[in-house]
Design a protein around this motif. Structure first.
Motif, PDB file in Angstrom:
ATOM      1  N   ASP A  69      44.415 105.211  10.113  1.00  0.00           N
ATOM      2  CA  ASP A  69      44.793 103.807  10.527  1.00  0.00           C
ATOM      3  C   ASP A  69      44.730 103.572  11.915  1.00  0.00           C
ATOM      4  O   ASP A  69      45.305 104.571  12.732  1.00  0.00           O
ATOM      5  CB  ASP A  69      45.994 103.483   9.998  1.00  0.00           C
ATOM      6  CG  ASP A  69      46.492 103.049   8.480  1.00  0.00           C
ATOM      7  OD1 ASP A  69      46.084 102.191   7.852  1.00  0.00           O
ATOM      8  OD2 ASP A  69      46.644 104.380   7.839  1.00  0.00           O
ATOM      9  N   ALA A  70      43.886 102.920  12.382  1.00  0.00           N
ATOM     10  CA  ALA A  70      43.760 102.618  13.757  1.00  0.00           C
ATOM     11  C   ALA A  70      44.312 101.147  14.135  1.00  0.00           C
ATOM     12  O   ALA A  70      43.622 100.105  13.591  1.00  0.00           O
ATOM     13  CB  ALA A  70      42.308 102.613  14.149  1.00  0.00           C
ATOM     14  N   PHE A  71      45.173 100.861  15.042  1.00  0.00           N
ATOM     15  CA  PHE A  71      45.635  99.588  15.601  1.00  0.00           C
ATOM     16  C   PHE A  71      45.011  99.349  16.666  1.00  0.00           C
ATOM     17  O   PHE A  71      45.306 100.148  17.864  1.00  0.00           O
ATOM     18  CB  PHE A  71      47.453  99.763  15.688  1.00  0.00           C
ATOM     19  CG  PHE A  71      48.096  99.822  14.145  1.00  0.00           C
ATOM     20  CD1 PHE A  71      48.365  98.806  13.662  1.00  0.00           C
ATOM     21  CD2 PHE A  71      48.276 101.037  13.779  1.00  0.00           C
ATOM     22  CE1 PHE A  71      49.130  98.756  12.369  1.00  0.00           C
ATOM     23  CE2 PHE A  71      48.751 101.195  12.678  1.00  0.00           C
ATOM     24  CZ  PHE A  71      49.504 100.211  11.849  1.00  0.00           C
ATOM     25  N   GLU A  72      44.477  98.213  16.938  1.00  0.00           N
ATOM     26  CA  GLU A  72      43.823  97.743  18.031  1.00  0.00           C
ATOM     27  C   GLU A  72      43.905  96.217  18.294  1.00  0.00           C
ATOM     28  O   GLU A  72      43.950  95.481  17.637  1.00  0.00           O
ATOM     29  CB  GLU A  72      42.543  98.117  18.047  1.00  0.00           C
ATOM     30  CG  GLU A  72      41.860  99.429  17.904  1.00  0.00           C
ATOM     31  CD  GLU A  72      40.434  99.761  17.871  1.00  0.00           C
ATOM     32  OE1 GLU A  72      39.947 100.753  18.177  1.00  0.00           O
ATOM     33  OE2 GLU A  72      39.901  98.924  17.404  1.00  0.00           O
ATOM     34  N   ASP A  73      44.146  96.117  19.901  1.00  0.00           N
ATOM     35  CA  ASP A  73      43.985  94.474  20.176  1.00  0.00           C
ATOM     36  C   ASP A  73      42.598  94.394  20.888  1.00  0.00           C
ATOM     37  O   ASP A  73      42.279  95.269  21.944  1.00  0.00           O
ATOM     38  CB  ASP A  73      45.243  94.243  21.163  1.00  0.00           C
ATOM     39  CG  ASP A  73      45.404  92.851  21.427  1.00  0.00           C
ATOM     40  OD1 ASP A  73      44.153  92.092  21.831  1.00  0.00           O
ATOM     41  OD2 ASP A  73      46.234  91.988  21.209  1.00  0.00           O
ATOM     42  N   PRO A  74      42.012  93.378  20.320  1.00  0.00           N
ATOM     43  CA  PRO A  74      40.588  93.131  21.186  1.00  0.00           C
ATOM     44  C   PRO A  74      40.309  93.075  22.390  1.00  0.00           C
ATOM     45  O   PRO A  74      39.449  93.268  23.235  1.00  0.00           O
ATOM     46  CB  PRO A  74      40.032  91.883  20.314  1.00  0.00           C
ATOM     47  CG  PRO A  74      40.773  91.863  18.848  1.00  0.00           C
ATOM     48  CD  PRO A  74      42.265  92.350  19.257  1.00  0.00           C
ATOM     49  N   LEU A  75      41.673  92.728  23.102  1.00  0.00           N
ATOM     50  CA  LEU A  75      41.711  92.468  24.571  1.00  0.00           C
ATOM     51  C   LEU A  75      42.078  93.758  25.310  1.00  0.00           C
ATOM     52  O   LEU A  75      42.121  93.916  26.416  1.00  0.00           O
ATOM     53  CB  LEU A  75      42.556  91.398  25.058  1.00  0.00           C
ATOM     54  CG  LEU A  75      42.303  90.839  26.393  1.00  0.00           C
ATOM     55  CD1 LEU A  75      41.016  90.141  26.579  1.00  0.00           C
ATOM     56  CD2 LEU A  75      43.349  89.599  26.849  1.00  0.00           C
ATOM     57  N   CYS A  76      42.627  94.970  24.357  1.00  0.00           N
ATOM     58  CA  CYS A  76      43.257  96.003  25.155  1.00  0.00           C
ATOM     59  C   CYS A  76      42.221  96.822  25.755  1.00  0.00           C
ATOM     60  O   CYS A  76      41.543  97.576  25.063  1.00  0.00           O
ATOM     61  CB  CYS A  76      43.689  96.817  23.769  1.00  0.00           C
ATOM     62  SG  CYS A  76      44.334  98.498  24.009  1.00  0.00           S
ATOM     63  N   PRO A  77      42.473  97.200  27.215  1.00  0.00           N
ATOM     64  CA  PRO A  77      41.347  98.053  27.804  1.00  0.00           C
ATOM     65  C   PRO A  77      41.382  99.439  27.371  1.00  0.00           C
ATOM     66  O   PRO A  77      40.356 100.186  27.466  1.00  0.00           O
ATOM     67  CB  PRO A  77      41.781  98.044  29.323  1.00  0.00           C
ATOM     68  CG  PRO A  77      43.249  97.433  29.247  1.00  0.00           C
ATOM     69  CD  PRO A  77      43.329  96.550  28.066  1.00  0.00           C
ATOM     70  N   SER A  78      42.642 100.008  27.002  1.00  0.00           N
ATOM     71  CA  SER A  78      42.706 101.274  26.642  1.00  0.00           C
ATOM     72  C   SER A  78      41.910 101.320  25.272  1.00  0.00           C
ATOM     73  O   SER A  78      41.408 102.415  24.898  1.00  0.00           O
ATOM     74  CB  SER A  78      43.976 101.888  26.453  1.00  0.00           C
ATOM     75  OG  SER A  78      44.671 101.796  27.664  1.00  0.00           O
ATOM     76  N   CYS A  79      42.010 100.302  24.575  1.00  0.00           N
ATOM     77  CA  CYS A  79      41.231 100.347  23.135  1.00  0.00           C
ATOM     78  C   CYS A  79      39.606 100.478  23.465  1.00  0.00           C
ATOM     79  O   CYS A  79      39.041 101.043  22.782  1.00  0.00           O
ATOM     80  CB  CYS A  79      41.736  99.230  22.199  1.00  0.00           C
ATOM     81  SG  CYS A  79      43.162  99.125  21.695  1.00  0.00           S
ATOM     82  N   GLY A  80      39.161  99.667  24.288  1.00  0.00           N
ATOM     83  CA  GLY A  80      38.062  99.823  24.912  1.00  0.00           C
ATOM     84  C   GLY A  80      37.682 101.115  25.354  1.00  0.00           C
ATOM     85  O   GLY A  80      36.476 101.581  25.241  1.00  0.00           O
ATOM     86  N   SER A  81      38.581 101.881  26.197  1.00  0.00           N
ATOM     87  CA  SER A  81      38.463 103.306  26.463  1.00  0.00           C
ATOM     88  C   SER A  81      38.164 104.155  25.294  1.00  0.00           C
ATOM     89  O   SER A  81      37.408 105.058  25.056  1.00  0.00           O
ATOM     90  CB  SER A  81      39.262 103.870  27.494  1.00  0.00           C
ATOM     91  OG  SER A  81      39.278 102.931  28.603  1.00  0.00           O
ATOM     92  N   LEU A  82      39.054 104.018  24.524  1.00  0.00           N
ATOM     93  CA  LEU A  82      38.898 104.893  23.182  1.00  0.00           C
ATOM     94  C   LEU A  82      37.625 104.854  22.404  1.00  0.00           C
ATOM     95  O   LEU A  82      36.797 105.645  21.763  1.00  0.00           O
ATOM     96  CB  LEU A  82      40.122 104.495  22.185  1.00  0.00           C
ATOM     97  CG  LEU A  82      40.035 105.205  20.950  1.00  0.00           C
ATOM     98  CD1 LEU A  82      41.025 106.617  21.371  1.00  0.00           C
ATOM     99  CD2 LEU A  82      40.829 104.713  19.981  1.00  0.00           C
ATOM    100  N   GLU A  83      37.080 103.505  22.207  1.00  0.00           N
ATOM    101  CA  GLU A  83      35.722 103.068  21.611  1.00  0.00           C
ATOM    102  C   GLU A  83      34.756 103.992  22.386  1.00  0.00           C
ATOM    103  O   GLU A  83      33.556 104.356  21.975  1.00  0.00           O
ATOM    104  CB  GLU A  83      35.674 101.832  21.430  1.00  0.00           C
ATOM    105  CG  GLU A  83      34.352 101.144  20.668  1.00  0.00           C
ATOM    106  CD  GLU A  83      34.246 101.784  19.421  1.00  0.00           C
ATOM    107  OE1 GLU A  83      33.114 102.042  18.754  1.00  0.00           O
ATOM    108  OE2 GLU A  83      35.100 101.938  18.529  1.00  0.00           O
ATOM    109  N   HIS A  84      34.566 103.948  23.616  1.00  0.00           N
ATOM    110  CA  HIS A  84      33.628 104.075  24.682  1.00  0.00           C
ATOM    111  C   HIS A  84      33.570 105.682  24.560  1.00  0.00           C
ATOM    112  O   HIS A  84      32.484 106.291  24.674  1.00  0.00           O
ATOM    113  CB  HIS A  84      34.127 103.636  26.061  1.00  0.00           C
ATOM    114  CG  HIS A  84      33.146 104.614  27.146  1.00  0.00           C
ATOM    115  ND1 HIS A  84      31.893 104.147  27.300  1.00  0.00           N
ATOM    116  CD2 HIS A  84      33.247 105.473  27.964  1.00  0.00           C
ATOM    117  CE1 HIS A  84      31.199 104.937  28.332  1.00  0.00           C
ATOM    118  NE2 HIS A  84      32.119 105.603  28.908  1.00  0.00           N
ATOM    119  N   LEU A  85      34.826 106.403  24.635  1.00  0.00           N
ATOM    120  CA  LEU A  85      34.683 107.845  24.550  1.00  0.00           C
ATOM    121  C   LEU A  85      34.618 108.183  23.003  1.00  0.00           C
ATOM    122  O   LEU A  85      33.804 109.390  23.056  1.00  0.00           O
ATOM    123  CB  LEU A  85      36.252 108.353  24.944  1.00  0.00           C
ATOM    124  CG  LEU A  85      36.632 107.953  26.527  1.00  0.00           C
ATOM    125  CD1 LEU A  85      37.699 108.380  26.960  1.00  0.00           C
ATOM    126  CD2 LEU A  85      35.661 108.980  27.453  1.00  0.00           C
TER     127      LEU A  85
END
Length: 233
Positions: A69-85
């Motif tokens: 399960d992955a909990f994400e907020d579309p505006l969350c910058p750390s979520c963006g970093s996770l997707e990037h990495l």
């Protein structure tokens, strides 16, 4: 507009840009991480499905794959970093049938968006895309929304029409673009986000923090470089 004002605004923009760069560099430096499987891209295999669940979650993967399960907020910058990495490594594992991701989107960052409802609208857009069942399409759209197209907190954001254009870029048909542009699933997305937020609080002892990845109900340390391979060897 006076030159003084112009220079001042330019200075603010420069400071914001520098802060963004510093954030990304510091996040990567603190965790000692580099982009995993850079060049792989999003999910390729047409056998991968994106299936909406009854509670609003969206499961991306193949039948029988190990699911997290992955909990994400579309505006969350750390979520963006996770997707990037890790996004490309995750996509490879999904294509190989070793991993599936159950996305639980939350919207607690709505107040930090320019429109005050960006996260909810972005969740609705993901639901429009997931309604096709097309795994590679959903994966590409999610990748774009959390990396190159992700707006920053406390600033401007994207209109529904602009999000629809991102879906088009990912390969979505006209029907999906219209679903996004008209905000067809916004009300449902808001309800689903509330359910996901309650589940996140329960899993985190009342704390709301994204990204949160759960494997069998246990929180995964996504700051570890090998967390994906540990889950799906």
């Amino acid at each position: 507009m006076s030159n003084v004002t112009t220079y001042a605004l330019g200075g603010v923009a420069l400071v914001v840009a520098v802060l963004i760069v510093v954030f990304v560099v510091r996040w990567n430096s603190d965790h000692g991480l580099k982009v995993r499987e850079d060049g792989y891209g999003s999910v390729h295999d047409s056998a991968v499905q994106a299936l909406p669940d009854s509670d609003g979650a969206i499961v991306l993967g193949k039948s029988g794959a190990h699911t997290v399960d992955a909990f994400e907020d579309p505006l969350c910058p750390s979520c963006g970093s996770l997707e990037h990495l890790f996004g490309q490594e995750i996509s490879h594992k999904i294509d190989d049938g070793k991993l599936a991701v159950r996305y639980r989107f939350v919207n607690f960052l709505d107040p930090k968006s320019g429109s005050k409802d960006y996260s909810t609208r972005a969740i609705a857009a993901h639901e429009c895309v997931a309604d096709t069942g097309d795994g590679p399409l959903f994966s590409k759209f999610h990748q774009l929304m959390f990396t190159t197209e992700q707006p920053g907190e406390n600033g401007g954001d994207l209109t529904n029409a602009q999000i629809g254009e991102i879906a088009k870029k990912a390969g979505a048909p006209d029907s999906v673009q219209q679903c996004i542009a008209k905000g067809t699933r916004v009300d449902a997305a808001r309800i689903h986000a509330e359910a996901a937020l309650a589940a996140l609080k329960s899993a985190n002892g009342g704390t709301v923090e994204t990204p949160t990845v759960l494997d069998g109900g246990k929180r995964v340390d996504v700051g570890a470089a090998d967390w994906v391979t540990k889950i799906a060897p």
